[in-house]
Motif scaffolding. Structure first.
Motif, mmCIF file in Angstrom:
data_model
loop_
_atom_site.group_PDB
_atom_site.id
_atom_site.type_symbol
_atom_site.label_atom_id
_atom_site.label_comp_id
_atom_site.label_asym_id
_atom_site.label_seq_id
_atom_site.Cartn_x
_atom_site.Cartn_y
_atom_site.Cartn_z
ATOM 1 N N GLU A 34 77.191 67.562 79.777
ATOM 2 C CA GLU A 34 78.583 67.497 79.331
ATOM 3 C C GLU A 34 78.948 66.121 78.772
ATOM 4 O O GLU A 34 79.956 65.976 78.114
ATOM 5 N N VAL A 35 78.138 65.121 79.074
ATOM 6 C CA VAL A 35 78.414 63.768 78.594
ATOM 7 C C VAL A 35 77.986 63.679 77.137
ATOM 8 O O VAL A 35 76.887 64.083 76.779
ATOM 9 N N LYS A 36 78.831 63.155 76.291
ATOM 10 C CA LYS A 36 78.491 62.983 74.888
ATOM 11 C C LYS A 36 78.397 61.488 74.587
ATOM 12 O O LYS A 36 79.338 60.748 74.826
ATOM 13 N N TYR A 37 77.258 61.097 74.096
ATOM 14 C CA TYR A 37 76.994 59.701 73.803
ATOM 15 C C TYR A 37 77.225 59.398 72.326
ATOM 16 O O TYR A 37 77.035 60.249 71.474
ATOM 17 N N LYS A 38 77.603 58.183 72.063
ATOM 18 C CA LYS A 38 77.730 57.693 70.691
ATOM 19 C C LYS A 38 76.394 57.055 70.310
ATOM 20 O O LYS A 38 75.776 56.373 71.125
ATOM 21 N N LEU A 39 75.947 57.278 69.084
ATOM 22 C CA LEU A 39 74.740 56.613 68.597
ATOM 23 C C LEU A 39 75.133 55.290 67.971
ATOM 24 O O LEU A 39 76.062 55.224 67.169
ATOM 25 N N ASP A 40 74.427 54.239 68.338
ATOM 26 C CA ASP A 40 74.651 52.917 67.757
ATOM 27 C C ASP A 40 73.405 52.567 66.964
ATOM 28 O O ASP A 40 72.298 52.598 67.477
ATOM 29 N N ARG A 41 73.563 52.252 65.705
ATOM 30 C CA ARG A 41 72.419 51.963 64.835
ATOM 31 C C ARG A 41 72.288 50.484 64.505
ATOM 32 O O ARG A 41 71.620 50.132 63.554
ATOM 33 N N ASN A 42 72.930 49.628 65.285
ATOM 34 C CA ASN A 42 72.868 48.190 65.055
ATOM 35 C C ASN A 42 71.550 47.644 65.627
ATOM 36 O O ASN A 42 71.403 47.541 66.840
ATOM 37 N N PRO A 43 70.574 47.283 64.777
ATOM 38 C CA PRO A 43 69.279 46.828 65.291
ATOM 39 C C PRO A 43 69.351 45.482 66.020
ATOM 40 O O PRO A 43 68.437 45.125 66.753
ATOM 41 N N ASP A 44 70.441 44.753 65.844
ATOM 42 C CA ASP A 44 70.576 43.463 66.513
ATOM 43 C C ASP A 44 71.218 43.565 67.895
ATOM 44 O O ASP A 44 71.278 42.583 68.628
ATOM 45 N N GLU A 45 71.697 44.757 68.256
ATOM 46 C CA GLU A 45 72.301 44.972 69.570
ATOM 47 C C GLU A 45 71.211 44.897 70.636
ATOM 48 O O GLU A 45 70.088 45.376 70.445
ATOM 49 N N LEU A 46 71.521 44.307 71.787
ATOM 50 C CA LEU A 46 70.565 44.188 72.887
ATOM 51 C C LEU A 46 70.364 45.555 73.533
ATOM 52 O O LEU A 46 71.332 46.204 73.933
ATOM 53 N N ALA A 47 69.127 46.009 73.626
ATOM 54 C CA ALA A 47 68.800 47.307 74.211
ATOM 55 C C ALA A 47 68.270 47.130 75.620
ATOM 56 O O ALA A 47 67.491 46.217 75.899
ATOM 57 N N HIS A 48 68.701 48.023 76.499
ATOM 58 C CA HIS A 48 68.206 48.070 77.873
ATOM 59 C C HIS A 48 67.336 49.302 78.029
ATOM 60 O O HIS A 48 67.501 50.293 77.330
ATOM 61 N N PHE A 49 66.406 49.270 78.998
ATOM 62 C CA PHE A 49 65.577 50.423 79.307
ATOM 63 C C PHE A 49 66.274 51.259 80.371
ATOM 64 O O PHE A 49 66.833 50.723 81.317
ATOM 65 N N ALA A 69 79.473 55.193 76.820
ATOM 66 C CA ALA A 69 78.305 56.060 76.703
ATOM 67 C C ALA A 69 77.702 55.881 75.312
ATOM 68 O O ALA A 69 78.144 56.491 74.351
ATOM 69 N N VAL A 70 76.702 54.993 75.202
ATOM 70 C CA VAL A 70 76.098 54.669 73.907
ATOM 71 C C VAL A 70 74.579 54.713 74.026
ATOM 72 O O VAL A 70 74.009 54.238 74.991
ATOM 73 N N ILE A 71 73.945 55.288 73.020
ATOM 74 C CA ILE A 71 72.491 55.270 72.911
ATOM 75 C C ILE A 71 72.161 54.434 71.687
ATOM 76 O O ILE A 71 72.671 54.684 70.594
ATOM 77 N N LEU A 72 71.319 53.455 71.874
ATOM 78 C CA LEU A 72 70.934 52.564 70.781
ATOM 79 C C LEU A 72 69.709 53.120 70.077
ATOM 80 O O LEU A 72 68.663 53.332 70.680
#
Length: 122
Positions: A34-49, A69-72
């Protein structure tokens, strides 16, 4: 392990009374489907595992919790602490094996499908 921006670890369900009362995290959180995530396409954003098996993808392996709720997508910069936690558990980021239970991670196609399901509109 897949690079994502956020996640939440699961709660213990060892106490039956807690489960019956709805106190366990799995019973009170919004289900992952039910959770809807936003896609972030900024390659300079810090990504976590985050662990792909985690229901919410809300808390990173380093402990950081993102409020949104963001997926990089296709990150290039990764959290050093996440990498260190994975290595401390004997894992190698991107190896295809979970550093926490040594089980195989889903293939890229399966992870992409999970992302599509979590970011699609109802």
């Amino acid at each position: 392990m897949t690079a994502k921006k956020e996640v939440v670890m699961g709660a213990s369900t060892e106490n039956p009374a807690e489960i019956q009362d709805g106190g366990a995290m799995e019973l009170v959180r919004v289900p992952a489907w039910e959770v809807k995530y936003k896609l972030d396409r900024n390659p300079d954003e810090l990504a976590h595992f985050v662990c792909c098996r985690d229901l919410d993808w809300r808390r990173a392996v380093c402990g950081y919790e993102e409020p949104e709720a963001v997926i990089l997508e296709n990150p290039t910069t990764f959290c050093t602490m996440c990498v260190e936690v994975v290595q401390a558990h004997g894992g190698v980021p991107g190896s295809g094996r979970c550093p926490f239970d040594d089980q195989p991670c889903p293939d890229d196609e399966t992870v992409d499908r999970m992302i599509d399901e979590r970011t699609s509109r109802p």
